[in-house]
Design a protein around this motif. Structure first.
Motif, PDB file in Angstrom:
ATOM      1  N   PHE A 150      44.059  44.728  43.848  1.00 46.17           N
ATOM      2  CA  PHE A 150      43.601  43.772  44.839  1.00 46.17           C
ATOM      3  C   PHE A 150      43.642  44.390  46.241  1.00 46.17           C
ATOM      4  O   PHE A 150      44.647  44.953  46.659  1.00 46.17           O
ATOM      5  CB  PHE A 150      44.500  42.533  44.770  1.00 46.17           C
ATOM      6  N   GLY A 151      42.498  44.342  46.952  1.00 48.52           N
ATOM      7  CA  GLY A 151      42.474  44.754  48.345  1.00 48.52           C
ATOM      8  C   GLY A 151      42.450  46.246  48.598  1.00 48.52           C
ATOM      9  O   GLY A 151      42.766  46.680  49.713  1.00 48.52           O
TER      10      GLY A 151
ATOM     11  N   THR B 107      34.263  47.138  49.985  1.00 46.45           N
ATOM     12  CA  THR B 107      33.942  47.950  51.159  1.00 46.45           C
ATOM     13  C   THR B 107      33.163  49.196  50.763  1.00 46.45           C
ATOM     14  O   THR B 107      32.175  49.561  51.414  1.00 46.45           O
ATOM     15  CB  THR B 107      35.231  48.345  51.899  1.00 46.45           C
TER      16      THR B 107
ATOM     17  N   GLU C 128      32.138  37.566  46.908  1.00 43.44           N
ATOM     18  CA  GLU C 128      33.364  37.321  47.659  1.00 43.44           C
ATOM     19  C   GLU C 128      33.444  35.852  48.052  1.00 43.44           C
ATOM     20  O   GLU C 128      32.456  35.243  48.464  1.00 43.44           O
ATOM     21  CB  GLU C 128      33.415  38.190  48.909  1.00 43.44           C
TER      22      GLU C 128
ATOM     23  N   VAL D  81      49.822  39.818  47.008  1.00 43.78           N
ATOM     24  CA  VAL D  81      49.135  40.145  48.262  1.00 43.78           C
ATOM     25  C   VAL D  81      50.028  40.922  49.223  1.00 43.78           C
ATOM     26  O   VAL D  81      49.670  41.088  50.380  1.00 43.78           O
ATOM     27  CB  VAL D  81      48.618  38.860  48.945  1.00 43.78           C
TER      28      VAL D  81
ATOM     29  N   VAL E 188      48.637  43.240  51.986  1.00 44.11           N
ATOM     30  CA  VAL E 188      47.269  42.841  52.377  1.00 44.11           C
ATOM     31  C   VAL E 188      47.250  41.361  52.738  1.00 44.11           C
ATOM     32  O   VAL E 188      46.309  40.635  52.429  1.00 44.11           O
ATOM     33  CB  VAL E 188      46.257  43.133  51.247  1.00 44.11           C
TER      34      VAL E 188
ATOM     35  N   LYS F 114      44.135  39.724  54.389  1.00 45.74           N
ATOM     36  CA  LYS F 114      42.854  39.654  53.677  1.00 45.74           C
ATOM     37  C   LYS F 114      42.425  38.206  53.545  1.00 45.74           C
ATOM     38  O   LYS F 114      43.216  37.345  53.136  1.00 45.74           O
ATOM     39  CB  LYS F 114      42.988  40.302  52.296  1.00 45.74           C
TER      40      LYS F 114
ATOM     41  N   THR G 202      37.993  37.491  48.727  1.00 43.44           N
ATOM     42  CA  THR G 202      38.269  38.255  47.514  1.00 43.44           C
ATOM     43  C   THR G 202      37.079  38.194  46.577  1.00 43.44           C
ATOM     44  O   THR G 202      36.345  37.199  46.534  1.00 43.44           O
ATOM     45  CB  THR G 202      39.517  37.713  46.789  1.00 43.44           C
TER      46      THR G 202
ATOM     47  N   GLN H 102      42.119  41.105  41.470  1.00 43.57           N
ATOM     48  CA  GLN H 102      43.204  40.217  41.071  1.00 43.57           C
ATOM     49  C   GLN H 102      43.338  40.185  39.551  1.00 43.57           C
ATOM     50  O   GLN H 102      42.356  40.056  38.820  1.00 43.57           O
ATOM     51  CB  GLN H 102      42.948  38.804  41.602  1.00 43.57           C
TER      52      GLN H 102
ATOM     53  N   ASP I 188      45.412  52.649  47.091  1.00 48.23           N
ATOM     54  CA  ASP I 188      45.996  52.365  48.398  1.00 48.23           C
ATOM     55  C   ASP I 188      47.446  52.844  48.361  1.00 48.23           C
ATOM     56  O   ASP I 188      48.251  52.328  47.577  1.00 48.23           O
ATOM     57  CB  ASP I 188      45.926  50.854  48.676  1.00 48.23           C
TER      58      ASP I 188
END
Length: 207
Positions: A34-35, A40, A54, A67, A70, A73, A76, A101, A123
């Protein structure tokens, strides 16, 4: 976090036609927790107006979705992202971004149908969310490359250190990237195509 359903879906226009010179189309899936930047990347690299699903997040399910890191954010992906990029006059990649998710991971099976390979976005602030993602690809026997997304506030590590932390074998390509940047994202996709070509050549030589 939960999400609010909107009334419209943003997608490609009728003008986004495929060039007549194209002879080969390859399906690629962009995955990650997630994130990590999947939407992007699709938006940055797609040559057509990308399809996105989204939705606005609410606080209704903050105990369900992880989360941490993030918290800012606000949207999603709840189904998929879709884009297209031409690597040359004959070869195009169709890009499918998966939901991050875990409660939407049941959608992954359909998105992987017909895919030749995957990009795993990582990340470094939340490296732990990548383990299950990589494990699912390994279980499916899906070739993949790992792209470390350069978030401004993310800790910096050498790729060899990250490879060891993720327990990746040496033959899995691993690269740095900035998912916001078109050229950087394109380089990741080129790395995946080179990896797929190398695997295909190896199979022919050993077969």
């Amino acid at each position: 976090m939960d999400y609010k359903i909107s009334d419209t879906v943003r997608g490609p226009s009728a003008e986004d036609t495929l060039p007549e010179s194209v002879t080969t189309a390859v399906k690629i899936v962009i995955v990650g927790g997630f994130g990590v930047g999947k939407t992007t990347m699709v938006r940055a690299v797609s040559e057509i107006r990308p399809l996105t699903t989204e939705e606005t997040m609410t606080r209704a399910s903050e105990d369900i979705d992880h989360v941490t890191g993030v918290e800012d954010k606000t949207e999603t992906t709840v189904a998929m992202d879709f884009g297209r990029i031409s690597l040359n006059e004959r070869l195009v990649l169709y890009l499918f971004g998966t939901p991050g998710q875990e409660r939407f991971w049941f959608l992954w099976n359909g998105l992987f149908d017909g895919a030749l390979g995957a990009v795993v976005l990582v990340d470094t602030r939340r490296l732990e969310v990548s383990f299950d993602v990589i494990g699912k690809l390994e279980d499916r026997g899906m070739p993949f490359v790992v792209a470390v997304n350069a978030f401004p506030d993310a800790p910096r590590h050498e790729l060899d250190e990250l490879r060891e932390a993720l327990d990746l074998p040496d033959w899995v390509p691993m690269v740095d990237c900035d998912a916001r940047n078109r050229l950087s994202s394109r380089d990741v996709l080129l790395e995946l195509t080179r990896h797929l070509q190398a695997l295909a050549l190896s199979e022919r030589e050993t077969g």
